[in-house]
Design a protein around this motif. Structure first.
Motif, mmCIF file in Angstrom:
data_model
loop_
_atom_site.group_PDB
_atom_site.id
_atom_site.type_symbol
_atom_site.label_atom_id
_atom_site.label_comp_id
_atom_site.label_asym_id
_atom_site.label_seq_id
_atom_site.Cartn_x
_atom_site.Cartn_y
_atom_site.Cartn_z
ATOM 1 N N PRO A 248 -20.437 -68.939 17.676
ATOM 2 C CA PRO A 248 -21.849 -69.396 17.656
ATOM 3 C C PRO A 248 -21.955 -70.843 17.739
ATOM 4 O O PRO A 248 -22.797 -71.590 18.595
ATOM 5 N N LYS A 249 -21.275 -71.851 16.831
ATOM 6 C CA LYS A 249 -21.462 -73.159 16.803
ATOM 7 C C LYS A 249 -21.014 -73.712 17.995
ATOM 8 O O LYS A 249 -21.657 -74.917 18.625
ATOM 9 N N THR A 250 -19.836 -73.385 18.445
ATOM 10 C CA THR A 250 -19.121 -73.945 19.665
ATOM 11 C C THR A 250 -19.866 -73.863 20.687
ATOM 12 O O THR A 250 -20.411 -74.922 21.768
ATOM 13 N N TYR A 251 -20.533 -72.558 21.131
ATOM 14 C CA TYR A 251 -21.539 -72.358 22.275
ATOM 15 C C TYR A 251 -22.678 -73.137 22.327
ATOM 16 O O TYR A 251 -23.503 -73.400 23.298
ATOM 17 N N ALA A 252 -23.241 -72.984 21.002
ATOM 18 C CA ALA A 252 -24.479 -73.882 20.755
ATOM 19 C C ALA A 252 -24.440 -75.305 21.154
ATOM 20 O O ALA A 252 -25.619 -75.733 21.397
ATOM 21 N N VAL A 253 -23.312 -75.924 21.008
ATOM 22 C CA VAL A 253 -23.314 -77.439 21.291
ATOM 23 C C VAL A 253 -23.068 -77.765 22.552
ATOM 24 O O VAL A 253 -23.027 -78.769 23.135
ATOM 25 N N ALA A 254 -22.421 -76.582 23.548
ATOM 26 C CA ALA A 254 -22.149 -77.060 24.978
ATOM 27 C C ALA A 254 -23.348 -77.285 25.561
ATOM 28 O O ALA A 254 -24.574 -76.891 25.321
ATOM 29 N N ALA A 255 -23.235 -77.818 26.983
ATOM 30 C CA ALA A 255 -24.137 -78.092 27.810
ATOM 31 C C ALA A 255 -24.755 -76.553 28.382
ATOM 32 O O ALA A 255 -23.815 -75.618 28.240
ATOM 33 N N THR A 256 -26.026 -76.627 28.691
ATOM 34 C CA THR A 256 -26.540 -75.280 29.022
ATOM 35 C C THR A 256 -25.896 -74.612 30.013
ATOM 36 O O THR A 256 -25.485 -73.564 29.984
ATOM 37 N N PRO A 257 -25.509 -75.115 31.197
ATOM 38 C CA PRO A 257 -24.704 -74.387 32.302
ATOM 39 C C PRO A 257 -23.178 -74.060 31.705
ATOM 40 O O PRO A 257 -22.890 -72.931 32.141
ATOM 41 N N VAL A 258 -22.732 -74.888 31.128
ATOM 42 C CA VAL A 258 -21.311 -74.639 30.144
ATOM 43 C C VAL A 258 -21.506 -73.398 29.420
ATOM 44 O O VAL A 258 -20.642 -72.553 29.388
ATOM 45 N N ALA A 259 -22.484 -73.508 28.576
ATOM 46 C CA ALA A 259 -22.583 -71.918 27.791
ATOM 47 C C ALA A 259 -22.895 -71.091 28.366
ATOM 48 O O ALA A 259 -22.537 -69.977 28.277
ATOM 49 N N ALA A 260 -23.611 -71.055 29.474
ATOM 50 C CA ALA A 260 -24.073 -69.712 30.658
ATOM 51 C C ALA A 260 -22.530 -69.351 30.933
ATOM 52 O O ALA A 260 -22.514 -67.990 30.915
ATOM 53 N N ILE A 261 -21.860 -70.146 31.470
ATOM 54 C CA ILE A 261 -20.722 -69.523 32.159
ATOM 55 C C ILE A 261 -19.592 -69.156 31.171
ATOM 56 O O ILE A 261 -18.573 -68.324 31.362
ATOM 57 N N PHE A 262 -19.792 -69.723 29.830
ATOM 58 C CA PHE A 262 -18.786 -69.409 28.834
ATOM 59 C C PHE A 262 -19.270 -67.918 28.319
ATOM 60 O O PHE A 262 -18.165 -67.530 27.821
ATOM 61 N N LEU A 349 -20.474 -54.330 29.521
ATOM 62 C CA LEU A 349 -19.925 -55.530 29.710
ATOM 63 C C LEU A 349 -20.633 -56.377 30.645
ATOM 64 O O LEU A 349 -20.883 -57.496 30.393
ATOM 65 N N VAL A 350 -20.840 -55.926 31.808
ATOM 66 C CA VAL A 350 -21.431 -56.853 32.679
ATOM 67 C C VAL A 350 -22.937 -56.946 32.575
ATOM 68 O O VAL A 350 -23.282 -58.196 32.518
ATOM 69 N N HIS A 351 -23.735 -55.998 31.866
ATOM 70 C CA HIS A 351 -24.828 -56.281 31.385
ATOM 71 C C HIS A 351 -24.876 -57.038 30.359
ATOM 72 O O HIS A 351 -25.822 -58.442 30.269
ATOM 73 N N SER A 352 -24.083 -57.328 29.372
ATOM 74 C CA SER A 352 -24.077 -58.105 28.132
ATOM 75 C C SER A 352 -23.774 -59.563 28.666
ATOM 76 O O SER A 352 -24.332 -60.909 28.142
ATOM 77 N N THR A 353 -22.678 -59.863 29.733
ATOM 78 C CA THR A 353 -22.424 -61.134 30.158
ATOM 79 C C THR A 353 -23.760 -61.928 30.961
ATOM 80 O O THR A 353 -23.893 -63.066 30.586
ATOM 81 N N LEU A 354 -24.582 -60.932 31.647
ATOM 82 C CA LEU A 354 -25.464 -61.795 32.429
ATOM 83 C C LEU A 354 -26.838 -61.862 31.581
ATOM 84 O O LEU A 354 -27.381 -63.089 31.735
ATOM 85 N N ILE A 355 -27.094 -61.166 30.779
ATOM 86 C CA ILE A 355 -27.992 -61.283 29.910
ATOM 87 C C ILE A 355 -28.007 -62.520 28.926
ATOM 88 O O ILE A 355 -28.858 -63.505 28.578
ATOM 89 N N ALA A 356 -26.720 -62.687 28.559
ATOM 90 C CA ALA A 356 -26.342 -63.700 27.501
ATOM 91 C C ALA A 356 -26.689 -65.221 28.355
ATOM 92 O O ALA A 356 -27.367 -66.208 27.754
ATOM 93 N N ALA A 357 -26.069 -65.110 29.445
ATOM 94 C CA ALA A 357 -26.159 -66.340 30.381
ATOM 95 C C ALA A 357 -27.687 -66.677 30.674
ATOM 96 O O ALA A 357 -28.150 -67.656 30.684
ATOM 97 N N CYS A 358 -28.518 -65.686 30.949
ATOM 98 C CA CYS A 358 -29.708 -66.054 31.226
ATOM 99 C C CYS A 358 -30.617 -66.344 29.705
ATOM 100 O O CYS A 358 -31.531 -67.382 29.905
ATOM 101 N N PHE A 359 -30.153 -65.700 28.795
ATOM 102 C CA PHE A 359 -30.873 -66.465 27.489
ATOM 103 C C PHE A 359 -30.520 -67.704 27.096
ATOM 104 O O PHE A 359 -31.404 -68.342 26.685
ATOM 105 N N TYR A 360 -29.331 -68.418 27.378
ATOM 106 C CA TYR A 360 -29.156 -69.701 27.249
ATOM 107 C C TYR A 360 -29.866 -70.532 28.106
ATOM 108 O O TYR A 360 -30.460 -71.833 27.737
ATOM 109 N N LEU A 361 -30.179 -70.006 29.542
ATOM 110 C CA LEU A 361 -31.134 -70.863 30.384
ATOM 111 C C LEU A 361 -32.511 -70.846 29.672
ATOM 112 O O LEU A 361 -33.049 -72.003 29.813
#
Length: 599
Positions: A248-262, A349-361
């Motif tokens: 949570p903390k690591t992804y929270a500080v990453a740049a937005t596109p980085v967090a999305a692809i992470f 798995l596919v669903h959770s990956t895409l929605i998490a990336a969308c939420f970071y944006l």
């Protein structure tokens, strides 16, 4: 056209690795000045062209790979033309094709979004992104355990740089933690591989799966210990409880596109658990340990994640906890060890990956309109695009929490249907329903803070907060809204096409459980239909060399089976030896000289 088709059919398994690798090297050779001058650098449009063109090409290759895999075939590619288990092979089956496809579905819009502004905040963003794609695709395609370690290290090294992209104290602090944790995991990975190789004699996945059940008791236990150590490593990569506190903390500080692809990075760990622990080491004892421990960890991870989301103090940390919770749901499906639950887990798995990336944006969009309050879950003045952002937040909440009729709901329903004959069915159903209820509570709580209880904007021009509020942007960062719409449209289409997608994931689970088909495709047999495998260690064995008189090689008759005809015709094999090989190959091979599994 025929030349292109022939080339594609022969080399397509490695192209998804070579394309991002070559792109990364080209972008590095192109050079990259300091972040402050990137906006005016004449090479920046060229970087965008190379990066986006390569990503689109990778997407096209992934589509073609998925179409091939949908036929049910398994294609293997022998690097250096040495067959398994002596050489490293790449394997394209339904699972690897699905994961490569997911990688590029995520990468294309995220890199396009990053090209608008984010890539100007640090050096070599696009180069590192393509090395990350190379590592992920390699991990999904490799058929060798040591090569899996190599590709893990490639994607991790790229992720170290990307995590620090944009430079800040918090990114550097969490970056150090992230590097230390992954270096420790990599050490465990090597120790586990050492235990497996010392007792099995091979690291090829198909060969290990064939040899593992037939080992004697002591070797079996040591190899099983190695597989459990790998499970710990993959659990760290996938951020499973209790080794997922870093996410949570690591992804929270990453740049937005980085967090999305992470958002896909944790799925590499899930993939490795399914591929390695779920199929390679799945004899009765390994499967029993796998089911018992993974089910418990899955339930705890899912509940821990959603409780963390309820108590999160920042929106981006909430997303990280929701990712952990979704990982727990996937693990529950994998641990039940049936075709139906594996298929449901892959769909989810596919669903959770895409929605998490969308939420970071979306979190980035909300953050820039809250000014100094950023993404802290505290009462703040109403954002300028209140209605649009609240509607997008509501839609993402419905999809991510698993409410009908969206893909999250369908994935959980498919998973619950697969628990029909499990002894712990009631407890599994209660755990999944509880997590869904708590997820709704987390979204409602944070939605009230961000939108419904937001304070009115200051309208007194003489108040200093009025000027501060007026300077806040009334539009999203460049391209963010378009990428969010693309992801949401993709997820809605994903729910609409749930039936064909589930049929594909069900066929994927069926193919994974058919270990015989995987082994027959990758491993070769001699003239007597015995699998050519590793030979026992013999300190007196010395193969015949071209430039020196040595003892005769009792295994030379197997050379035609493990190297390609072109290599066999090369100059590196003496003529006398070729004659002996031809003579022995024409006759029935000597049974005493047969290659046998290591003891």
């Amino acid at each position: 056209m025929n030349i292109f088709v022939d080339f594609w059919q022969q080399h397509f398994p490695i192209l998804s690795i070579l394309v991002p690798a070559i792109t990364g090297f080209i972008l590095i050779l192109l050079g990259n000045p300091g972040a402050g001058t990137l906006k005016t650098d004449w090479r920046q449009p060229l970087r965008h062209l190379i990066s986006l063109s390569s990503t689109i090409l990778g997407f096209i290759l992934a589509v073609m790979m998925l179409i091939f895999a949908n036929s049910g075939q398994i294609q293997h590619y022998e690097l250096s033309e040495w067959s398994a288990p002596f050489g490293i092979v790449l394997v394209v089956d339904r699972l690897s094709a699905l994961m490569v496809m997911l990688t590029y579905i995520l990468a294309v819009p995220v890199l396009w979004y990053a090209s608008a502004e984010w890539d100007q905040r640090g050096r070599y963003f696009h180069a590192m992104s393509h090395f990350l794609l190379m590592g992920m695709c390699g991990a999904f395609l490799t058929g060798d355990l040591f090569n899996l370690f190599v590709f893990f290290e490639i994607l991790l090294m790229a992720s170290y740089v990307l995590l620090l992209h944009g430079h800040s104290k918090s990114r550097f602090t969490m970056g150090v933690h992230y590097v230390i944790i992954n270096l420790l995991a990599s050490s465990f990975f090597l120790i586990g591989l050492g235990l497996i190789y010392a007792n099995v004699g091979s690291l090829n996945m198909a060969d290990v799966a064939r040899l593992f059940p037939n080992l004697d008791d002591s070797q079996h236990q040591m190899a099983l210990a190695g597989s459990m150590l790998l499970l710990v490593v993959f659990a760290i990569k996938a951020a499973i409880f209790p080794v997922g506190f870093w996410l949570p903390k690591t992804y929270a500080v990453a740049a937005t596109p980085v967090a999305a692809i992470f958002a896909l990075m944790t799925k590499v760990g899930i993939y490795a658990i399914l591929r390695v622990n779920g199929t390679v080491f799945s004899d009765p004892e390994g499967q029993r340990l796998f089911e018992q421990w993974l089910l418990i960890l899955g339930v705890i991870t899912s509940i821990y994640g959603v409780i963390g989301a309820i108590g999160a103090e920042r929106l981006r940390r909430m997303i990280g906890f929701m990712i952990i919770s979704s990982l727990g749901t996937i693990l529950i499906g994998i641990s039940l060890f049936t075709q139906q639950t594996w298929a449901a887990a892959l769909y989810y798995l596919v669903h959770s990956t895409l929605i998490a990336a969308c939420f970071y944006l979306l979190a980035e969009w909300i953050t820039v309109q809250r000014g100094t309050f950023k993404d802290h879950l505290k009462l703040a003045p109403v954002v300028k695009q209140q209605r649009l952002l609240s509607l997008l937040y509501l839609l993402i909440a419905l999809i991510m929490a698993g409410l009908p009729p969206f893909s999250g709901f369908l994935g959980k329903v498919l998973l619950l249907q697969g628990t029909g004959y499990h002894a712990q069915q009631i407890w599994i159903i209660l755990a999944i329903l509880l997590v869904s209820l708590l997820s709704i509570l987390a979204f409602v709580r944070n939605g009230f803070i961000l939108f419904w209880r937001a304070t009115p904007a200051e309208n007194n021009p003489e108040d200093e907060t009025f000027a501060q509020y007026q300077t806040l942007p009334d539009q999203p960062t460049a391209r963010a809204n378009h990428v969010i719409y693309v992801f949401l449209a993709t997820l809605i289409l994903y729910a609409v096409c749930a039936d064909p997608v589930y049929r594909y994931t069900y066929a994927t689970a069926e193919q994974l459980m058919d270990k015989t088909l995987y082994q027959q495709t990758i491993l070769k047999t001699d003239a007597t239909q015995n699998v050519i495998s590793v030979q026992p260690f013999d300190s007196n064995y010395l193969p015949e060399l071209k430039y020196g008189a040595t003892s005769d090689d009792p295994y030379q008759q197997y050379i035609p089976y493990i190297i390609s005809p072109k290599t066999l015709q090369g100059e590196h094999i003496p003529e006398e030896k070729l004659k002996k090989i031809a003579e022995q190959h024409a006759a029935s091979p000597d049974q005493d000289a047969k290659l046998v599994p290591a003891e």
